[in-house]
Design an enzyme around this catalytic site. Sequence first.
Site, PDB file in Angstrom:
ATOM      1  N   HIS A  79       6.274 -23.201  -3.179  1.00 55.70           N
ATOM      2  CA  HIS A  79       6.096 -22.671  -4.547  1.00 55.70           C
ATOM      3  C   HIS A  79       5.781 -21.349  -4.309  1.00 55.70           C
ATOM      4  CE1 HIS A  79       5.129 -21.538  -8.712  1.00 55.70           C
ATOM      5  NE2 HIS A  79       3.982 -21.314  -7.980  1.00 55.70           N
ATOM      6  N   ASP A 108      25.964   6.162  -4.455  1.00 59.62           N
ATOM      7  CA  ASP A 108      25.308   4.812  -4.052  1.00 59.62           C
ATOM      8  C   ASP A 108      24.099   4.758  -3.120  1.00 59.62           C
ATOM      9  OD1 ASP A 108      25.586   2.026  -2.833  1.00 59.62           O
ATOM     10  OD2 ASP A 108      27.888   2.064  -3.176  1.00 59.62           O
ATOM     11  N   TRP A 144       0.535 -20.759   1.109  1.00 58.84           N
ATOM     12  CA  TRP A 144       1.618 -19.516   1.414  1.00 58.84           C
ATOM     13  C   TRP A 144       0.943 -18.626   2.361  1.00 58.84           C
ATOM     14  CZ3 TRP A 144       1.747 -14.407   0.581  1.00 58.84           C
ATOM     15  CH2 TRP A 144       0.773 -13.698  -0.224  1.00 58.84           C
ATOM     16  N   SER A 172      15.171  -8.387   6.157  1.00 57.92           N
ATOM     17  CA  SER A 172      15.856  -8.044   5.057  1.00 57.92           C
ATOM     18  C   SER A 172      14.979  -6.769   4.222  1.00 57.92           C
ATOM     19  CB  SER A 172      16.040  -9.245   3.991  1.00 57.92           C
ATOM     20  OG  SER A 172      16.407  -9.039   2.855  1.00 57.92           O
ATOM     21  N   SER A 173      13.660  -7.169   4.161  1.00 62.96           N
ATOM     22  CA  SER A 173      12.914  -6.265   3.407  1.00 62.96           C
ATOM     23  C   SER A 173      12.855  -4.817   4.083  1.00 62.96           C
ATOM     24  CB  SER A 173      11.680  -6.634   3.077  1.00 62.96           C
ATOM     25  OG  SER A 173      11.407  -7.943   2.334  1.00 62.96           O
ATOM     26  N   HIS A 256      -2.650  -7.749   1.386  1.00 61.06           N
ATOM     27  CA  HIS A 256      -3.125  -6.937   0.456  1.00 61.06           C
ATOM     28  C   HIS A 256      -1.998  -5.865   0.116  1.00 61.06           C
ATOM     29  CE1 HIS A 256      -5.703  -6.698  -2.829  1.00 61.06           C
ATOM     30  NE2 HIS A 256      -5.325  -5.514  -2.858  1.00 61.06           N
ATOM     31  N   GLU A 258       1.003  -6.119   0.411  1.00 61.09           N
ATOM     32  CA  GLU A 258       2.001  -6.935  -0.207  1.00 61.09           C
ATOM     33  C   GLU A 258       1.857  -7.356  -1.765  1.00 61.09           C
ATOM     34  OE1 GLU A 258       4.877  -8.370   0.838  1.00 61.09           O
ATOM     35  OE2 GLU A 258       5.176  -9.821  -0.737  1.00 61.09           O
ATOM     36  N   TYR A 260       0.462  -5.401  -3.983  1.00 60.38           N
ATOM     37  CA  TYR A 260       0.951  -4.019  -4.318  1.00 60.38           C
ATOM     38  C   TYR A 260       2.160  -3.839  -4.430  1.00 60.38           C
ATOM     39  CZ  TYR A 260      -3.958  -3.589  -5.091  1.00 60.38           C
ATOM     40  OH  TYR A 260      -5.368  -3.513  -5.242  1.00 60.38           O
ATOM     41  N   SER A 271       6.602   2.023 -17.417  1.00 60.59           N
ATOM     42  CA  SER A 271       6.584   3.460 -17.889  1.00 60.59           C
ATOM     43  C   SER A 271       7.731   3.798 -18.827  1.00 60.59           C
ATOM     44  CB  SER A 271       6.047   4.381 -16.677  1.00 60.59           C
ATOM     45  OG  SER A 271       5.216   3.859 -16.212  1.00 60.59           O
ATOM     46  N   HIS A 305     -11.620  -8.375   1.401  1.00 54.28           N
ATOM     47  CA  HIS A 305     -11.873  -9.093   0.226  1.00 54.28           C
ATOM     48  C   HIS A 305     -11.495 -10.225  -0.190  1.00 54.28           C
ATOM     49  CE1 HIS A 305      -8.880  -6.819  -2.488  1.00 54.28           C
ATOM     50  NE2 HIS A 305      -8.476  -7.985  -2.252  1.00 54.28           N
ATOM     51  N   HIS A 306     -10.363 -10.693   0.761  1.00 50.40           N
ATOM     52  CA  HIS A 306      -9.832 -12.228   0.336  1.00 50.40           C
ATOM     53  C   HIS A 306     -10.928 -12.938   1.464  1.00 50.40           C
ATOM     54  CE1 HIS A 306      -6.332 -10.943  -1.236  1.00 50.40           C
ATOM     55  NE2 HIS A 306      -6.267  -9.932  -0.780  1.00 50.40           N
ATOM     56  N   THR A 331      -5.739   2.223 -11.420  1.00 54.11           N
ATOM     57  CA  THR A 331      -5.058   1.386 -12.284  1.00 54.11           C
ATOM     58  C   THR A 331      -5.438   1.739 -13.521  1.00 54.11           C
ATOM     59  OG1 THR A 331      -5.495  -0.112 -10.270  1.00 54.11           O
ATOM     60  CG2 THR A 331      -4.779  -1.050 -12.279  1.00 54.11           C
ATOM     61  N   LYS A 334      -3.404   4.550 -15.203  1.00 58.56           N
ATOM     62  CA  LYS A 334      -2.181   4.009 -15.743  1.00 58.56           C
ATOM     63  C   LYS A 334      -2.364   3.238 -17.148  1.00 58.56           C
ATOM     64  CE  LYS A 334       0.954   3.176 -12.939  1.00 58.56           C
ATOM     65  NZ  LYS A 334       1.400   4.670 -12.444  1.00 58.56           N
ATOM     66  N   ARG A 453      -9.055 -25.196  -5.529  1.00 54.53           N
ATOM     67  CA  ARG A 453      -7.404 -24.998  -5.683  1.00 54.53           C
ATOM     68  C   ARG A 453      -6.844 -25.694  -4.532  1.00 54.53           C
ATOM     69  NH1 ARG A 453      -6.439 -19.013  -3.001  1.00 54.53           N
ATOM     70  NH2 ARG A 453      -4.288 -19.698  -3.030  1.00 54.53           N
TER      71      ARG A 453
END
Lengths: 529, 196
Positions: A79, A108, A144, A172-173, A256, A258, A260, A271, A305-306, A331, A334, A453
């Site tokens: 998942h 293009d 994950w 790919s990315s 991290h 990732e 963002y 926006s 921080h993780h 943040t 924004k 969890r």
Amino acid sequence: MSAVIESHGHDDHHHGPAKGLTRWLYTTNHKDIGSLYLWFSFAMFLIGGVMALVIRAELFQPGMQIVEPEFYNQMLTLHGLIMVFGAVMPAFVGLANWLIPMMVGAPDMALPRMNNLSFWILPFAFFILLSSLFMEGGAPNFGWTFYAPLSTTYAPPSVTFFIFSVHIMGASSIMGSINVIVTIMNMRAPGMTLMKMPLFVWSWLITAYLLIAVMPVLAGAVTMMLMDIHFGTSFFNAAGGGDPVLFQHIFWFFGHPEVYIMILPAFGIASHIIETFSRKQLFGYSSMVWAMASIAILSFVVWAHHMFTVGLPLAAELFFMWATMLIAVPTGVKVFNWVTTMFKGSITYETPMLFAIAFVVLFTIGGFSGLMLAITPADFQYHDTYFVVAHFHYVLVPGSVFSIMAAVYYWIPKWTGNMYDERLGKLHFWLSFTGVNITFFPQHFIGLAGMPRRYPDYALQFADWNAISSVGAFLFGASQILFLFIVLKTVMGGKKATPQVWEGSRGLEWTVDSPAPYHTFTTPPKVSL
Amino acid sequence: MNEGSKKTIKTLCFAVLGMFTFSFALVPLYDVFCEVTGLNGKIELKATNNTNIEIENGRDLSVQFVSHNNEQMPWAFKPSEDSIKIKTGKYHTTSFYVKNTTNKMMTAQAIPSVAPSNAAAHLKKLECFCFEQQELAPGEEALLPVRLIFDDALPKSINSVVLSYTIFDVTDYDKVQLSKDLQTNHGNDHKMEPSA
């Protein structure tokens, strides 16, 4: 270069798309590839969603009901991987393909053949990942985040297939990001300076740089795992002089930025939509750009921080706590800019605007719980509880996913030439909004009360909120079938859209016909903004 | 495709390669960082060559020993003394008891860790069984010596240190690089006969 000759041949006669299945297989058109990405992402969203429903069904009541714990772990892992790498990221790449060339006035993407390749390897990556469900020992079951040694010493044999599929997704990315950067840096219409670019383009430029910086690190991490598993190295194995904590450092150095990568394009989308339906110019354009750039730079110095509970020294815990909290400043800029844009605007509440407002409110809730988690001593209590699950689902589902849905409703008249059914769109919004909050808000409570969890079972005192959460999940899941129906209905027909589509919309993509012709801006437009 | 695009593509490809290399560079960087700062309770797996750390009248320090068996490592493994009182700047020798309880030849590697982690940089060892792998025949037992010293620069707030060893079964491993390096430096056999 042969690519140059090829593209000249195309420019000479303006033809429409080829016919049949091979149109999609061989296409180098950014609009076709954008659609492929979006449909692929939606398919993955449904598959990952069904897995989420398996999880919620199991957690509807305490005790083991429906699936074995081993299978539960596989659902949990797949998942997460599918939603992150299969649903959210490809959806944003799809939007980038459709919109960036039209927004900057380019004919293009810069590298159309690589564009085709970067899409068409994705289905193989996910085919490999999903096929591991049917292998001996089952699919990956380590979450994950695939922490070593769970993903090395204790992993099922299918982990090798998982590693290969992550390599393909990464390739790919990376190709997608190179394409985006080259297009934006070199193919803007004359007169479009960097600080005149639409914010969605800005958000993707920054995202693409983040991807270039961290996807190779992810590739490095899984390569080290591969070597530990098959070639006798000991990167993460303490017996051979390695260190499992090193894995977490490398993973979150990727992980991290990732997160963002999965939210910055959403900022761009919000926006555009908020300024359109407020019928005002966006408040604080340049501060929006600087805020996104600051968030991107800060994302490289907050990864630990993780890992507050791995035994970091005090100095590191303080540094990562303050650095993390610092991100709240850009943040906040924004969020206040969006609110100020809406202030005294003549707002109408079409479906994209509803999703965009919900995005601002619910993403901010997710941001606040993130601030709570950033407080190191408090994190020792919250770590690996449902509070964390509630936090990242609030920023990802009503954050990223709502922004993608908002974008689809906002731009689908441009893509198909037809207006969607506004009544059904609003129904979809309210069902999703209700479902998402019923699902994830109670998880804050059970998390603070101590429910860990990643377990298929829980203590009895968590039963009520879990039952409510599961009901919400099924409501949210079912309402996405409505979304599919609305999109299909719009593709089939509907009220014809004008080129501008929305009263307050501005930008180059609204100057071309609806539906957008197969080839747009073969001669660059003159930009005078 | 114009020259600008080609240049951008080239730069980006170098950036991708650079970041991939960087991810592998993180491995030695992490070790160096931990070694310099003593973070993570990591200590050098080689004998000290600093002879000037011995002093008279160091302060009192209590050292506790802990042993762990990793995963299904079946050996008996425990410290001979659970806790010792020493003074900083003075060598002390203690030992760990091991026994191969299985009926096959096995090789083990012990990995040390120190808590609190900021004590790690101040622990020096002249001799330690963790410097190399241990090979024991079925039923064989041994006392493995550790000769250690804490230098006097140990932070004043620390008056108790835990030294923990985890023993890993490395029988099926190729001689890992770590131990190979060490064995060339310390080829002598550290095993003593059990005294009890």
